[in-house]
Motif scaffolding. Structure first.
Motif, short mmCIF file in Angstrom:
data_model
loop_
_atom_site.label_atom_id
_atom_site.label_comp_id
_atom_site.label_asym_id
_atom_site.label_seq_id
_atom_site.Cartn_x
_atom_site.Cartn_y
_atom_site.Cartn_z
N CYS A 66 0.87 -1.18 0.00
CA CYS A 66 0.00 0.00 0.00
C CYS A 66 0.90 1.23 0.00
CB CYS A 66 -0.94 -0.01 1.20
SG CYS A 66 -0.09 0.16 2.78
N HIS A 67 0.33 2.41 -0.01
CA HIS A 67 1.15 3.62 -0.14
C HIS A 67 1.70 4.08 1.22
CE1 HIS A 67 0.20 4.08 -4.33
NE2 HIS A 67 -1.08 3.91 -4.05
N GLY A 68 3.02 4.28 1.28
CA GLY A 68 3.66 4.77 2.49
C GLY A 68 3.68 6.30 2.52
N SER A 69 3.78 6.83 3.73
CA SER A 69 3.73 8.29 3.87
C SER A 69 4.95 8.94 3.21
CB SER A 69 3.67 8.67 5.35
OG SER A 69 4.74 8.04 6.02
N MET A 70 4.73 10.08 2.59
CA MET A 70 5.80 10.86 1.94
C MET A 70 5.27 12.27 1.74
SD MET A 70 5.58 9.45 -1.97
CE MET A 70 4.34 8.22 -2.15
N PRO A 106 2.03 5.02 7.89
CA PRO A 106 3.43 5.12 8.33
C PRO A 106 4.22 3.88 7.89
CG PRO A 106 1.91 5.50 10.15
CD PRO A 106 1.09 5.01 9.01
N MET A 107 5.47 4.09 7.53
CA MET A 107 6.27 3.02 6.93
C MET A 107 6.52 1.85 7.89
SD MET A 107 7.01 3.77 3.77
CE MET A 107 8.55 3.01 3.26
N VAL A 120 -3.28 -7.92 3.72
CA VAL A 120 -2.20 -7.48 4.61
C VAL A 120 -1.18 -6.74 3.75
CG1 VAL A 120 -0.37 -8.21 6.18
CG2 VAL A 120 -2.55 -9.45 6.15
N SER A 121 -0.79 -5.54 4.17
CA SER A 121 0.11 -4.74 3.34
C SER A 121 1.22 -4.10 4.15
CB SER A 121 -0.65 -3.58 2.68
OG SER A 121 -1.81 -4.01 2.06
N PRO A 122 2.42 -4.05 3.59
CA PRO A 122 3.43 -3.14 4.12
C PRO A 122 3.37 -1.84 3.30
CG PRO A 122 4.45 -4.68 2.61
CD PRO A 122 2.96 -4.94 2.55
N PRO A 123 3.51 -0.68 3.94
CA PRO A 123 3.52 0.56 3.16
C PRO A 123 4.78 0.63 2.29
CG PRO A 123 3.07 0.98 5.48
CD PRO A 123 3.55 -0.43 5.38
N LEU A 124 4.63 1.22 1.11
CA LEU A 124 5.73 1.35 0.16
C LEU A 124 5.66 2.73 -0.46
CD1 LEU A 124 7.03 -1.09 -2.47
CD2 LEU A 124 5.82 0.89 -3.34
N ARG A 125 6.80 3.38 -0.56
CA ARG A 125 6.85 4.70 -1.20
C ARG A 125 7.23 4.58 -2.67
NH1 ARG A 125 10.61 7.28 3.47
NH2 ARG A 125 8.95 7.88 4.92
N TYR A 126 6.78 5.54 -3.47
CA TYR A 126 7.18 5.68 -4.88
C TYR A 126 6.76 4.48 -5.72
CZ TYR A 126 10.27 8.19 -1.69
OH TYR A 126 10.76 8.89 -0.62
#
Lengths: 349, 336
Positions: A231-235, A245-246, A304-310
């Motif tokens: 999913c989308h991580g904070s940036m 949050p990551m 279930v997701s880990p946040p990911l940026r970009y």
């Protein structure tokens, strides 16, 4: 299992949507180190079962395909015209190193017109995929000998860049990092006595049609299914409610999600003191859970997701500790499944 | 001979969801060349020619066409409409339309300013004029929910021909022609599907019932050979286009390879197709059951979804040949 090592190997293999053979072979080898019960289907989904086949059966799915490009035309000067396969953002393409999978792999670059040669209006316009081209150095006749319309192009693979604080940056962490999470789950679950059967599936074509999720859920016909996807991580530049949050494991809540299955995951996280964040998605979740949910008369699904940026760039960034935490939440939930599973899933109370 | 049949099939009435007239005409053409045929509950026409290999090949082409559906009739007898499938409104005004019962009309759009050259038609501002002066008079001819299609003029330009129903009746005609002299050890199912234009609704249902080992779907595709088109390598007259990918589907590499080998071995010209925007029944068929191997052969066509869709008869002829070669192969692809 060494997570970083697995991610390095998994992200190095090409596997654009519809051409997952090579990554599929690697995943198959990885699965075979944890179970003998490994098989593939016609479209290339790779499955591995932990535990004897019994009820309940849980399907855990992470997709192994990656976004990429496809050749649409070879110009007379040898430049390749392209179209995106999956959600490639044309704005991040110029300046990319790529590999063109012609009759043999060829290095290429995606160029751009220099700013010196553009006027003001042109510099303000975002790139469109139709305007971009890939340069492999060949002229037209040479290019046509080795490259054909329909050939795939990927970002050039590179070893993951280790940033500070356990942050990792690489192409295709979406969703290969979660294939590594599946391997860690298999390792955990092999050490436990299970009262269920677990099928892990590395699926194909998630980035486009969800074909792998559809036929995977149809053929396994599980009692519950969990899609694991980023999913989308904070940036900077995004709204807080669009991202997480990551360092948090993200569980999705919404119409695509079976509430009781979500509760089982929440209980697992709580029991292990793993902080989670809820993501609300009332519409399509853009994961295999969306297609799996409506197969075979309905399948309880969760994500279930880990946040990911970009996301969908060649520098997708993730936190390795969050991946470990995802594996713990999933394995803990599966390990806790007992004979009361039907009651635990019952929505009628 | 082929052209006569093509014209007959092109002129059949069959907007999405209302294909029974087209099915009836196709059934008459198909009857001599198959062992059994039936129409399923959605309206798909399924024609079965028995084989001995134990394997099943499904050939498919959608028989529905785009059109309009009446949503309201105003007090002056004008019909307000919604689109059935991917209508291109600016190209769909000032056209002749016909309803199932033969009622004729013409399309136009609201023009508040006199001779406003910049006015653009959209579906909500379009209407159909059937020559009536009141709601009552119009209701005697047309009801809310009735569908109409573009009147299909057949333009014969020699090697190239145009019609508003080329998508996808040309492929229906190709399947009929291919079945005439077909040699195959497999069970061949020729399926004329419904409701492709409104979301690939019929094909998956037929594939579920048949459960074929391989599907080859036929549909039209766009070309990059007219002035100022996006970069696409397909051109009219250069042979059947073997689909690699479109917005809806990726054809498995083994199935592409199989179709290309068939073309090369039989010296049939072919092109590789990557379509930027557009989908086809192949997508729905792939997603059926545990995943059905499916590919697609496209007829290059200019001006798709307008009343003047142009195809090249050489491409049509070569596609008939290619299909005959494909079904004659003993060995079919069995994985991606």
């Amino acid at each position: 299992m060494d997570m970083l090592d697995a991610i390095s190997c998994l992200t190095a293999k090409p596997g654009v949507t519809g051409a997952e053979q090579e990554i599929g072979q690697l995943v198959e080898q990885y699965f075979l180190t944890y179970t003998k019960d490994v098989w593939k289907d016609q479209y290339g989904n790779v499955y591995g079962r932990i535990g004897e086949k019994t009820k309940p059966e849980i399907l855990i799915m992470a997709h192994m395909d990656e976004i990429g490009l496809m050749v649409t035309k070879i110009e007379n000067n040898g430049m390749l015209r392209m179209i995106n396969v999956g959600g490639v953002d044309p704005r991040v393409l110029p300046g990319s190193e790529v590999v063109v999978f012609g009759d043999k792999p060829l290095p290429g670059v995606i160029g751009a017109v220099p700013p010196h040669l553009l006027n003001k209006e042109q510099t303000d316009i975002a790139y469109r995929i139709e305007d971009l081209f890939c340069d492999i150095g060949y002229d037209g006749p040479e290019a046509r000998k080795l490259v054909h319309v329909g050939d795939y192009i990927t970002f050039a693979p590179k070893p993951p860049l280790q940033l500070k604080n356990g942050y990792l940056s690489c192409k295709t962490l979406d969703d290969r990092a979660l294939i590594a999470v599946m391997l860690e789950c298999m390792e955990y679950l092999n050490k436990r006595k299970l009262k269920c059967s677990v099928v892990f599936c590395a699926s194909v074509q998630e980035e486009r049609s969800g074909l792998g999720g559809i036929i995977g859920a149809y053929s396994v016909h599980p009692d519950m299914a969990i899609a694991i996807d980023v999913c989308h991580g904070s940036m900077p530049g995004v709204k807080p409610f669009e991202t997480a949050p990551m360092d948090k494991v993200v569980l999705t809540k919404g119409s695509n999600i079976h509430e009781k299955l979500l509760k089982m995951l929440q209980d697992s996280a709580k029991a292990q003191n793993i902080p989670i964040e809820l993501e609300i998605a009332m519409g399509p979740t853009g994961t295999d859970a969306w297609t799996m949910q409506v197969q075979r008369g309905g399948i309880p699904c969760a994500i279930v997701s880990p946040p990911l940026r970009y996301m969908h760039t060649s520098v997708e960034t993730i936190r390795i500790d969050t991946l470990h935490a995802c594996a713990k939440v999933i394995s803990g939930m599966i390990g806790d499944i007992d004979e009361n599973w039907e009651e635990a899933l019952c929505l009628d109370d | 001979m082929f052209k006569k049949m093509l014209i007959d099939i092109l002129q059949a009435y069959g907007p999405s969801g209302n294909e029974h007239k087209t099915a009836r005409i196709l059934a008459e053409y198909m009857r001599p060349y198959c062992d059994e045929l039936w129409v399923d509950v959605l309206g798909n026409l399924i024609c079965h020619k028995k084989g001995i290999s134990g394997k099943k090949i499904m050939l498919s082409a959608h028989m529905d066409q785009i059109g309009f559906i009446v949503v309201d009739i105003d007090e002056n007898g004008f019909l307000r409409i919604a689109n059935v499938g991917g209508i291109l409104p600016p190209l769909s005004v000032a056209r002749e339309v016909v309803f199932e019962n033969g009622v004729r009309g013409v399309t136009y759009f609201e023009t508040p300013e006199t001779r406003d050259a910049k006015a653009v038609a959209t579906v909500p501002n379009m209407y159909i004029d059937i020559g009536c002066t009141s709601r009552e008079e119009a209701e005697e001819k047309v009801q809310i929910g009735d569908m109409c299609i573009f009147v299909s003029n057949y333009v014969d330009m020699g090697k190239r021909v145009a019609s508003g129903a080329m998508d996808n009746r040309v492929c229906c005609a190709i399947i009929v022609e291919a079945m005439k002299e077909m040699q195959s050890s497999h069970d061949v199912y020729a399926v004329f599907t419904v409701q492709e234009e409104v979301g690939l609704r019929g094909a998956g249902v037929a594939a579920y019932a048949i459960s074929p080992d391989l599907n080859i779907n036929l549909d039209v595709t766009l070309t990059g050979d007219t002035p100022k088109t996006p970069a696409m390598s397909v051109a009219l007259g250069k042979g059947p286009a073997i689909k690699m990918m479109d917005s809806s589907v990726i054809v498995p590499i083994a199935v592409r390879r199989f179709m290309i080998d068939c073309a090369e071995q039989a010296d049939i010209p072919y092109q590789r197709e990557v379509l930027r925007a557009g989908g086809t029944d192949t997508a729905a068929i792939q997603k059926t059951q545990k995943g059905i191997l499916a590919g697609c052969i496209s007829i290059p066509s200019r001006y798709v979804h307008t009343p003047v869709e142009v195809v090249d008869m050489d491409d049509v002829e070569n596609t008939v040949k290619l299909i005959r070669v494909i079904v004659s192969k003993e060995q079919l692809p069995d994985t991606i």
